[in-house]
Design an enzyme around this catalytic site. Structure first.
Site, PDB file in Angstrom:
ATOM      1  N   HIS A 100      -1.182  -2.635  -7.251  1.00  0.00           N
ATOM      2  CA  HIS A 100      -1.900  -2.279  -6.024  1.00  0.00           C
ATOM      3  C   HIS A 100      -3.400  -2.420  -6.252  1.00  0.00           C
ATOM      4  CE1 HIS A 100      -3.002   0.828  -2.749  1.00  0.00           C
ATOM      5  NE2 HIS A 100      -2.889  -0.369  -2.222  1.00  0.00           N
ATOM      6  N   SER A 132       0.821  -1.207   0.000  1.00  0.00           N
ATOM      7  CA  SER A 132       0.000   0.000   0.000  1.00  0.00           C
ATOM      8  C   SER A 132       0.856   1.258   0.000  1.00  0.00           C
ATOM      9  CB  SER A 132      -0.846   0.056   1.276  1.00  0.00           C
ATOM     10  OG  SER A 132      -1.671  -1.054   1.381  1.00  0.00           O
ATOM     11  N   ASN A 163      -3.711   6.101  -1.916  1.00  0.00           N
ATOM     12  CA  ASN A 163      -3.384   6.234  -0.485  1.00  0.00           C
ATOM     13  C   ASN A 163      -2.761   7.585  -0.143  1.00  0.00           C
ATOM     14  OD1 ASN A 163      -4.551   3.901   0.335  1.00  0.00           O
ATOM     15  ND2 ASN A 163      -2.697   2.664   0.146  1.00  0.00           N
ATOM     16  N   GLU A 169      -3.768  -0.022  -9.380  1.00  0.00           N
ATOM     17  CA  GLU A 169      -2.692   0.931  -9.685  1.00  0.00           C
ATOM     18  C   GLU A 169      -1.486   0.100 -10.138  1.00  0.00           C
ATOM     19  OE1 GLU A 169      -3.317   4.689  -6.676  1.00  0.00           O
ATOM     20  OE2 GLU A 169      -2.463   2.897  -5.785  1.00  0.00           O
TER      21      GLU A 169
HETATM   22  N1  CAA Z   1     -15.777  -9.881  -1.229  1.00  0.00           N
HETATM   23  C1  CAA Z   1     -16.430 -10.058  -2.394  1.00  0.00           C
HETATM   24  N2  CAA Z   1     -17.564  -9.401  -2.708  1.00  0.00           N
HETATM   25  C2  CAA Z   1     -18.068  -8.567  -1.786  1.00  0.00           C
HETATM   26  C3  CAA Z   1     -17.454  -8.354  -0.541  1.00  0.00           C
HETATM   27  C4  CAA Z   1     -16.258  -9.056  -0.279  1.00  0.00           C
HETATM   28  N3  CAA Z   1     -15.577  -8.888   0.862  1.00  0.00           N
HETATM   29  N4  CAA Z   1     -18.182  -7.465   0.157  1.00  0.00           N
HETATM   30  C5  CAA Z   1     -19.231  -7.127  -0.625  1.00  0.00           C
HETATM   31  N5  CAA Z   1     -19.175  -7.786  -1.786  1.00  0.00           N
HETATM   32  C6  CAA Z   1     -20.104  -7.660  -2.924  1.00  0.00           C
HETATM   33  C7  CAA Z   1     -21.508  -8.113  -2.591  1.00  0.00           C
HETATM   34  O1  CAA Z   1     -21.695  -9.497  -2.892  1.00  0.00           O
HETATM   35  C8  CAA Z   1     -22.375  -7.247  -3.504  1.00  0.00           C
HETATM   36  O2  CAA Z   1     -22.373  -7.774  -4.807  1.00  0.00           O
HETATM   37  P1  CAA Z   1     -23.645  -7.482  -5.805  1.00  0.00           P
HETATM   38  O3  CAA Z   1     -23.812  -6.002  -5.925  1.00  0.00           O
HETATM   39  O4  CAA Z   1     -23.226  -8.134  -7.099  1.00  0.00           O
HETATM   40  O5  CAA Z   1     -24.811  -8.137  -5.127  1.00  0.00           O
HETATM   41  C9  CAA Z   1     -21.580  -5.934  -3.592  1.00  0.00           C
HETATM   42  O6  CAA Z   1     -20.230  -6.253  -3.213  1.00  0.00           O
HETATM   43  C10 CAA Z   1     -22.154  -4.892  -2.642  1.00  0.00           C
HETATM   44  O7  CAA Z   1     -22.158  -5.444  -1.330  1.00  0.00           O
HETATM   45  P2  CAA Z   1     -23.252  -5.164  -0.213  1.00  0.00           P
HETATM   46  O8  CAA Z   1     -24.566  -4.849  -0.871  1.00  0.00           O
HETATM   47  O9  CAA Z   1     -23.206  -6.266   0.783  1.00  0.00           O
HETATM   48  O10 CAA Z   1     -22.686  -3.922   0.577  1.00  0.00           O
HETATM   49  P3  CAA Z   1     -22.343  -2.466   0.088  1.00  0.00           P
HETATM   50  O11 CAA Z   1     -23.281  -1.979  -0.965  1.00  0.00           O
HETATM   51  O12 CAA Z   1     -22.148  -1.694   1.315  1.00  0.00           O
HETATM   52  O13 CAA Z   1     -20.920  -2.629  -0.637  1.00  0.00           O
HETATM   53  C11 CAA Z   1     -18.579  -2.429  -0.475  1.00  0.00           C
HETATM   54  C12 CAA Z   1     -19.831  -3.164   0.007  1.00  0.00           C
HETATM   55  C13 CAA Z   1     -18.375  -2.695  -1.980  1.00  0.00           C
HETATM   56  C14 CAA Z   1     -17.422  -2.984   0.306  1.00  0.00           C
HETATM   57  C15 CAA Z   1     -18.795  -0.892  -0.265  1.00  0.00           C
HETATM   58  O14 CAA Z   1     -19.183  -0.664   1.069  1.00  0.00           O
HETATM   59  C16 CAA Z   1     -17.554  -0.081  -0.566  1.00  0.00           C
HETATM   60  O15 CAA Z   1     -17.254   0.216  -1.712  1.00  0.00           O
HETATM   61  N6  CAA Z   1     -16.819   0.311   0.507  1.00  0.00           N
HETATM   62  C17 CAA Z   1     -15.602   1.099   0.374  1.00  0.00           C
HETATM   63  C18 CAA Z   1     -14.463   0.185   0.045  1.00  0.00           C
HETATM   64  C19 CAA Z   1     -13.189   0.930  -0.162  1.00  0.00           C
HETATM   65  O16 CAA Z   1     -13.081   2.145  -0.049  1.00  0.00           O
HETATM   66  N7  CAA Z   1     -12.146   0.161  -0.498  1.00  0.00           N
HETATM   67  C20 CAA Z   1     -10.815   0.684  -0.643  1.00  0.00           C
HETATM   68  C21 CAA Z   1     -10.078   0.535   0.657  1.00  0.00           C
HETATM   69  S1  CAA Z   1      -8.484   1.248   0.599  1.00  0.00           S
HETATM   70  C22 CAA Z   1      -7.540   0.077  -0.169  1.00  0.00           C
HETATM   71  O17 CAA Z   1      -7.962  -0.990  -0.494  1.00  0.00           O
HETATM   72  C23 CAA Z   1      -6.107   0.453  -0.411  1.00  0.00           C
HETATM   73  C24 CAA Z   1      -5.140   0.230   0.655  1.00  0.00           C
HETATM   74  O18 CAA Z   1      -3.940   0.092   0.294  1.00  0.00           O
HETATM   75  C25 CAA Z   1      -5.458   0.225   2.090  1.00  0.00           C
HETATM   76  P1  NAD Z   2      -3.609  -9.652   6.049  1.00  0.00           P
HETATM   77  O1  NAD Z   2      -3.030  -9.510   7.398  1.00  0.00           O
HETATM   78  O2  NAD Z   2      -5.080  -9.864   5.880  1.00  0.00           O
HETATM   79  O3  NAD Z   2      -2.898 -10.869   5.267  1.00  0.00           O
HETATM   80  C1  NAD Z   2      -1.518 -11.036   5.151  1.00  0.00           C
HETATM   81  C2  NAD Z   2      -1.277 -12.537   5.064  1.00  0.00           C
HETATM   82  O4  NAD Z   2       0.063 -12.783   4.642  1.00  0.00           O
HETATM   83  C3  NAD Z   2      -1.449 -13.241   6.419  1.00  0.00           C
HETATM   84  O5  NAD Z   2      -2.459 -14.220   6.288  1.00  0.00           O
HETATM   85  C4  NAD Z   2      -0.069 -13.868   6.684  1.00  0.00           C
HETATM   86  O6  NAD Z   2      -0.147 -15.143   7.287  1.00  0.00           O
HETATM   87  C5  NAD Z   2       0.490 -13.968   5.280  1.00  0.00           C
HETATM   88  N1  NAD Z   2       1.957 -14.045   5.204  1.00  0.00           N
HETATM   89  C6  NAD Z   2       2.862 -13.353   5.932  1.00  0.00           C
HETATM   90  N2  NAD Z   2       4.118 -13.697   5.516  1.00  0.00           N
HETATM   91  C7  NAD Z   2       3.983 -14.611   4.522  1.00  0.00           C
HETATM   92  C8  NAD Z   2       4.889 -15.322   3.681  1.00  0.00           C
HETATM   93  N3  NAD Z   2       6.203 -15.158   3.802  1.00  0.00           N
HETATM   94  N4  NAD Z   2       4.385 -16.191   2.753  1.00  0.00           N
HETATM   95  C9  NAD Z   2       3.048 -16.354   2.633  1.00  0.00           C
HETATM   96  N5  NAD Z   2       2.129 -15.691   3.387  1.00  0.00           N
HETATM   97  C10 NAD Z   2       2.603 -14.825   4.303  1.00  0.00           C
HETATM   98  O7  NAD Z   2      -3.126  -8.366   5.236  1.00  0.00           O
HETATM   99  P2  NAD Z   2      -3.756  -7.724   3.925  1.00  0.00           P
HETATM  100  O8  NAD Z   2      -4.739  -6.702   4.335  1.00  0.00           O
HETATM  101  O9  NAD Z   2      -4.138  -8.808   2.986  1.00  0.00           O
HETATM  102  O10 NAD Z   2      -2.494  -6.926   3.368  1.00  0.00           O
HETATM  103  C11 NAD Z   2      -1.507  -7.566   2.585  1.00  0.00           C
HETATM  104  C12 NAD Z   2      -0.771  -6.523   1.771  1.00  0.00           C
HETATM  105  O11 NAD Z   2      -1.708  -5.846   0.917  1.00  0.00           O
HETATM  106  C13 NAD Z   2      -0.077  -5.441   2.591  1.00  0.00           C
HETATM  107  O12 NAD Z   2       1.102  -5.072   1.925  1.00  0.00           O
HETATM  108  C14 NAD Z   2      -1.103  -4.310   2.572  1.00  0.00           C
HETATM  109  O13 NAD Z   2      -0.540  -3.053   2.792  1.00  0.00           O
HETATM  110  C15 NAD Z   2      -1.643  -4.444   1.168  1.00  0.00           C
HETATM  111  N6  NAD Z   2      -2.989  -3.878   0.950  1.00  0.00           N
HETATM  112  C16 NAD Z   2      -3.932  -3.993   1.925  1.00  0.00           C
HETATM  113  C17 NAD Z   2      -5.207  -3.473   1.694  1.00  0.00           C
HETATM  114  C18 NAD Z   2      -6.303  -3.581   2.720  1.00  0.00           C
HETATM  115  O14 NAD Z   2      -7.329  -2.915   2.565  1.00  0.00           O
HETATM  116  N7  NAD Z   2      -6.151  -4.390   3.758  1.00  0.00           N
HETATM  117  C19 NAD Z   2      -5.492  -2.862   0.455  1.00  0.00           C
HETATM  118  C20 NAD Z   2      -4.504  -2.796  -0.529  1.00  0.00           C
HETATM  119  C21 NAD Z   2      -3.235  -3.301  -0.262  1.00  0.00           C
END
Ligand code: CAA
Ligand code: NAD
Length: 293
Positions: A140, A119, A190, A152
């Site tokens: 990403h 991330s 991010n 990304e």
């Molecule tokens: N896995 C697979 N499918 C999923 C799911 C999951 N974990 N959660 C929900 N879904 C599916 C559902 O089956 C549903 O599908 P249909 O429309 O085809 O029926 C659809 O997604 C919508 O789900 P819900 O109706 O249950 O719930 P919702 O309308 O609230 O949507 C959500 C759920 C898509 C997660 C929505 O809340 C959302 O977009 N949330 C924001 C997510 C977000 O911002 N993600 C980015 C996080 S940051 C990141 O990832 C980067 C990083 O590096 C940290």
């Molecule tokens: P998570 O904690 O859900 O899963 C990580 C998994 O990796 C764990 O199950 C752990 O057992 C496994 N693991 C650790 N070392 C390992 C190895 N050497 N070989 C195989 N498996 C190993 O974490 P996550 O949320 O899936 O995040 C994973 C990566 O994705 C991170 O770099 C995170 O920053 C990135 N990411 C996370 C998100 C998010 O929303 N959580 C979104 C985008 C990117």
């Protein structure tokens, strides 16, 4: 396209989703976890998602069986040696990622492409643990991977242009919209999202509003699909904490610094939805209870 077999490392929140979309796109996919229990847990999650798609009529039973047949779970790194592309999705900590890619570099032939789903870590810093930084990119994905349409594709100063274009095409083959990002801390999403999430925690610390009211404000006032605390719990507080440390180290700006409350919650093991407790308590998953400060 030269990519025939895909390897995914880590089958947690992100790795399981990445393995699922690769197998659904037709690629034989090998996914590695550290224990048999975690392999099973990850594959079970994928199975649940596929079942939901079958129930909705978005996937036939036969297609589900084909997807299953393309997925192989393993604990052995060796099982990934024939992959053409390996996507890493393990813990957001540089030493762990560098150690893993150092081992993969010895195991895989020189043409194998390596990608990290990090991330926030600079891709070049991970790529430098291998002898093939020219064949190393960031891919990403976003959580939940089967639903979010973006990937990304990150190019470092060392990435070969042909490899990069192949990865952009791979992202499209998975049904995602690839965007081109350079190797700056947090890439595009991010860079903008993390300060917002950390600011929500600071607002809570300062008593601006409760967890529930801040979440509802951003949902109902701005049309965001989730409020910031629901999203923080969804992403994982541990992951967000690591991301903030890495981005603060990169930019030295307060907006990327981890708020003390976030740090304390991670120290307490309250890592969000995946651990059953974060800004909400998920003891009753259908009715999460917000934290009261
Ligand atoms: N896995 C697979 N499918 C999923 C799911 C999951 N974990 N959660 C929900 N879904 C599916 C559902 O089956 C549903 O599908 P249909 O429309 O085809 O029926 C659809 O997604 C919508 O789900 P819900 O109706 O249950 O719930 P919702 O309308 O609230 O949507 C959500 C759920 C898509 C997660 C929505 O809340 C959302 O977009 N949330 C924001 C997510 C977000 O911002 N993600 C980015 C996080 S940051 C990141 O990832 C980067 C990083 O590096 C940290
Ligand atoms: P998570 O904690 O859900 O899963 C990580 C998994 O990796 C764990 O199950 C752990 O057992 C496994 N693991 C650790 N070392 C390992 C190895 N050497 N070989 C195989 N498996 C190993 O974490 P996550 O949320 O899936 O995040 C994973 C990566 O994705 C991170 O770099 C995170 O920053 C990135 N990411 C996370 C998100 C998010 O929303 N959580 C979104 C985008 C990117």
């Amino acid at each position: 396209m030269a990519i025939q077999i895909v390897g995914v490392i880590g089958c947690g929140l992100m790795g399981s989703g990445i393995a699922q979309v690769c197998a659904q796109a037709g690629f034989p996919t090998v996914v590695r976890e550290v224990s048999a229990e975690l392999v099973e847990k990850g594959l079970k999650g994928i199975e649940k998602n596929l079942a939901r798609l079958v129930e909705k009529g978005a996937l036939t039973d036969a297609a589900r069986n084909e997807v299953r047949g393309r997925l192989k779970g393993t604990t052995l790194l060796d099982d990934l040696k024939d992959c053409d592309l390996i996507v890493e999705a393990i813990i957001e900590q540089l030493p762990a990622k560098r150690e893993l890619f150092g081992a993969l570099d010895k195991l895989c032939p020189p043409q194998t492409i390596f990608a990290s789903n990090t991330s926030s870590l600079p891709i070049i810093e991970i790529a430098a643990s291998t002898g093939r930084p020219q064949r190393f990119v960031g891919l990403h994905f976003f959580n939940p991977v089967p639903v979010m349409k973006l990937v990304e594709v990150v190019k470092t100063i060392a990435t070969d242009s042909a490899v990069y274009e192949e990865m952009v095409a791979f992202g499209a083959k998975l049904g995602k919209t690839p965007v081109r990002a350079n190797d700056g801390g947090g890439f595009i999403v991010n860079r903008l999202l993390v300060p917002y999430l950390l600011d929500a925690v600071r607002a809570l610390e300062e008593g601006v509003g409760s967890v529930e009211d801040i979440d509802n404000s951003m949902k109902l006032g701005c049309g965001y699909p989730m409020g910031p605390f629901t999203l923080l719990d969804f992403v994982g507080l541990d992951t967000t904490y690591y991301i903030s440390q890495i981005m603060f180290d990169e930019f030295k700006e307060k907006r990327f610094a981890a708020p003390p409350l976030l740090k304390r919650m991670v120290l307490a093991g309250w890592n969000g939805k995946k651990s059953g407790r974060g800004f909400y308590d998920y003891a009753d998953p259908a009715n999460p209870k917000p934290m009261q400060l």
